[in-house]
Design an enzyme around this catalytic site. Sequence first.
Site, PDB file in Angstrom:
ATOM      1  N   GLY A 165       0.909  -0.897   0.326  1.00 17.75           N
ATOM      2  CA  GLY A 165      -0.127  -0.059  -0.438  1.00 17.75           C
ATOM      3  C   GLY A 165       0.396   1.156  -0.311  1.00 17.75           C
ATOM      4  N   ASN A 166       1.932   1.477   0.487  1.00 16.61           N
ATOM      5  CA  ASN A 166       2.971   2.767   0.664  1.00 16.61           C
ATOM      6  C   ASN A 166       3.783   2.943  -0.172  1.00 16.61           C
ATOM      7  OD1 ASN A 166       4.080   0.018   1.177  1.00 16.61           O
ATOM      8  ND2 ASN A 166       5.778   1.954   1.935  1.00 16.61           N
ATOM      9  N   LYS A 220     -13.403  -7.989   6.567  1.00 18.25           N
ATOM     10  CA  LYS A 220     -12.867  -7.170   5.994  1.00 18.25           C
ATOM     11  C   LYS A 220     -13.331  -5.090   5.636  1.00 18.25           C
ATOM     12  CE  LYS A 220      -9.045  -5.228   3.057  1.00 18.25           C
ATOM     13  NZ  LYS A 220      -7.918  -5.454   3.651  1.00 18.25           N
ATOM     14  N   LYS A 259      -4.537  -9.097  -1.835  1.00 19.07           N
ATOM     15  CA  LYS A 259      -3.498  -9.004  -2.477  1.00 19.07           C
ATOM     16  C   LYS A 259      -2.618  -9.807  -3.222  1.00 19.07           C
ATOM     17  CE  LYS A 259       0.662  -5.762  -2.157  1.00 19.07           C
ATOM     18  NZ  LYS A 259       0.058  -6.365   0.275  1.00 19.07           N
ATOM     19  N   LYS A 289       0.689 -12.564   4.107  1.00 21.40           N
ATOM     20  CA  LYS A 289       1.900 -13.036   3.134  1.00 21.40           C
ATOM     21  C   LYS A 289       2.305 -13.294   3.210  1.00 21.40           C
ATOM     22  CE  LYS A 289       2.668  -7.798   3.861  1.00 21.40           C
ATOM     23  NZ  LYS A 289       1.661  -7.256   2.888  1.00 21.40           N
TER      24      LYS A 289
HETATM   25  P1  ADP Z   1       0.889  -3.683   2.743  1.00 19.27           P
HETATM   26  O1  ADP Z   1       0.235  -2.520   1.912  1.00 19.27           O
HETATM   27  O2  ADP Z   1       1.928  -4.010   2.165  1.00 19.27           O
HETATM   28  O3  ADP Z   1       0.078  -5.647   2.167  1.00 19.27           O
HETATM   29  P2  ADP Z   1       0.300  -4.912   5.583  1.00 19.27           P
HETATM   30  O4  ADP Z   1       0.407  -3.533   6.685  1.00 19.27           O
HETATM   31  O5  ADP Z   1      -0.969  -5.670   5.332  1.00 19.27           O
HETATM   32  O6  ADP Z   1       0.871  -3.365   4.033  1.00 19.27           O
HETATM   33  O7  ADP Z   1       1.946  -5.496   6.241  1.00 19.27           O
HETATM   34  C1  ADP Z   1       2.308  -4.853   6.692  1.00 19.27           C
HETATM   35  C2  ADP Z   1       2.416  -4.356   8.124  1.00 19.27           C
HETATM   36  O8  ADP Z   1       2.729  -5.761   8.795  1.00 19.27           O
HETATM   37  C3  ADP Z   1       4.214  -4.274   8.655  1.00 19.27           C
HETATM   38  O9  ADP Z   1       3.306  -2.744   8.588  1.00 19.27           O
HETATM   39  C4  ADP Z   1       4.125  -4.300   9.892  1.00 19.27           C
HETATM   40  O10 ADP Z   1       3.261  -3.372  11.035  1.00 19.27           O
HETATM   41  C5  ADP Z   1       2.583  -5.495   9.980  1.00 19.27           C
HETATM   42  N1  ADP Z   1       3.080  -7.076  11.051  1.00 19.27           N
HETATM   43  C6  ADP Z   1       2.438  -7.784  11.719  1.00 19.27           C
HETATM   44  N2  ADP Z   1       2.682  -9.001  11.183  1.00 19.27           N
HETATM   45  C7  ADP Z   1       4.395  -8.634  11.535  1.00 19.27           C
HETATM   46  C8  ADP Z   1       5.516  -9.536  11.747  1.00 19.27           C
HETATM   47  N3  ADP Z   1       5.247 -10.514  12.186  1.00 19.27           N
HETATM   48  N4  ADP Z   1       6.662  -9.386  11.061  1.00 19.27           N
HETATM   49  C9  ADP Z   1       6.421  -7.908  10.239  1.00 19.27           C
HETATM   50  N5  ADP Z   1       5.634  -7.236  10.144  1.00 19.27           N
HETATM   51  C10 ADP Z   1       4.224  -7.680  10.694  1.00 19.27           C
HETATM   52 MG    MG Z   2      -1.817  -5.739   3.190  1.00 22.23          MG
END
Ligand code: ADP
Ligand code: MG
Length: 312
Positions: free
Chosen positions: A11-12, A129, A212, A274
Amino acid sequence: MNKRVVVALGGNALIKPGQKGTIYEQFANTRETVVSIVRMIKEGWDVVLTHGNGPQVGAILLQNEAGRRLVPPMPLGICVAESQGLIGYMIQQCLSNALKKEDIYRDVVTVVTQVLVDENDPAFDNPSKPIGPYYSDSQAFKLLKDGYQMIKQKRGWRIVVPSPDPKSVVEAGVIRRLIENDVVVIAAGGGGLPVVQREGWGLDGREAVVDKDLAAERLAEAVDADTLLILTDVPCVYLYYGTKDQTALRKVGLKELEGYYEEGHFPPGSMGPKILAALRFLKAGRERVVIADIDHGWDALMGETGTIVTKD
Ligand code: ADP
Ligand code: MG
C-alpha cells in the site's frame, strides 16, 4: 529462459504515511517504486507486477459517498476496477518512461483482472474486511438499515465486506501470452475483482474484496514464476513483532515458517496473508518467496535483504 518474478507492491508504494494522496504525490512515489523494477528487467528478469489499492479504493468510496445525490454510487467491484485502472495507468506510464531512458523498449500493460472465488466460501457469511470511510453513529445506523454490515473501530464505524479466498486468475491465459510476447504485465491489482461462476449465467461479481497477497500468489502460480517478491513497509518478517523479543527472520524453510504461522506470529490483515501466500507458493512447488522493504526491491530479489523463504 528468463527467470520470472511476480512483484507485489504494498500500500505504501504509491501513497506514503502522512501524505494526502494527491496525484502528484502518487506519481512521484510511483517513479521511485519503478526504479528497482527497471533494474530487474534490465538484468533479464521477466517481471509481472501486482499491487494493493487500499488508499485509492478508500478515496473512490468516499467520492461515491459524497456524490451520491448527484451520481448513482457504484458497487465495490466497480470501485476496485477503477482503482486497478488508475494505479495501473500510473505504473504503466512511469515504468515505460523509465525503461526508455535505459534504451529498453518494452510494452507495459495493465490487465483488468477478475479472480475466481467459491460461491460457498465461508467468508461470505462472515464479512470481516473493513473498507472505505469512517462513519458516525447516526450514519452507521442508516447504513445498517440499508443492509450493510458494519463494525465499530476507534475512529468510527466502517463497512465490512467478505474477503473470500482466491482460487484462480480468470485472465491467466492472456496474461501468459502477453509475457511470452515480452510485455510487462500489471495484473490482479487490489487483489482482483472477485467473481463467482454462476450456473447458467457465467461470471458474476460479488461485493467482496480479495487479499492482494493471496491473489498475487495465484497470479505467481498461473505465470509459473520462480520467485514471489512481496514488497511492503517493513525490512523483513519478525517473530514476536512489536515486542522486546522481536527477532528478524532472514532465511526460513517452509516447515519452520508454517510452525510460526500456527503459533500466531502473523496477524490477519497484514503479515498473515503474506505468510499464507508464501506457504502456498512453496507448496505448489515453486522456488522462493522474499518479503522485504519496498525501497530495496532489487537487493531483496538478489537475496541480500528481507526474509527469504524456501522449501527447506
Ligand atoms: P501491505 O500494504 O504491504 O500489504 P500491510 O500493512 O498489510 O502492508 O502489512 C505490513 C505490516 O505488517 C507491517 O507494517 C507491520 O506493521 C505488520 N506486521 C504484523 N506482524 C508482523 C511481523 N510478524 N513481522 C513484520 N511485520 C508485521
Ligand atoms: Mg496488506
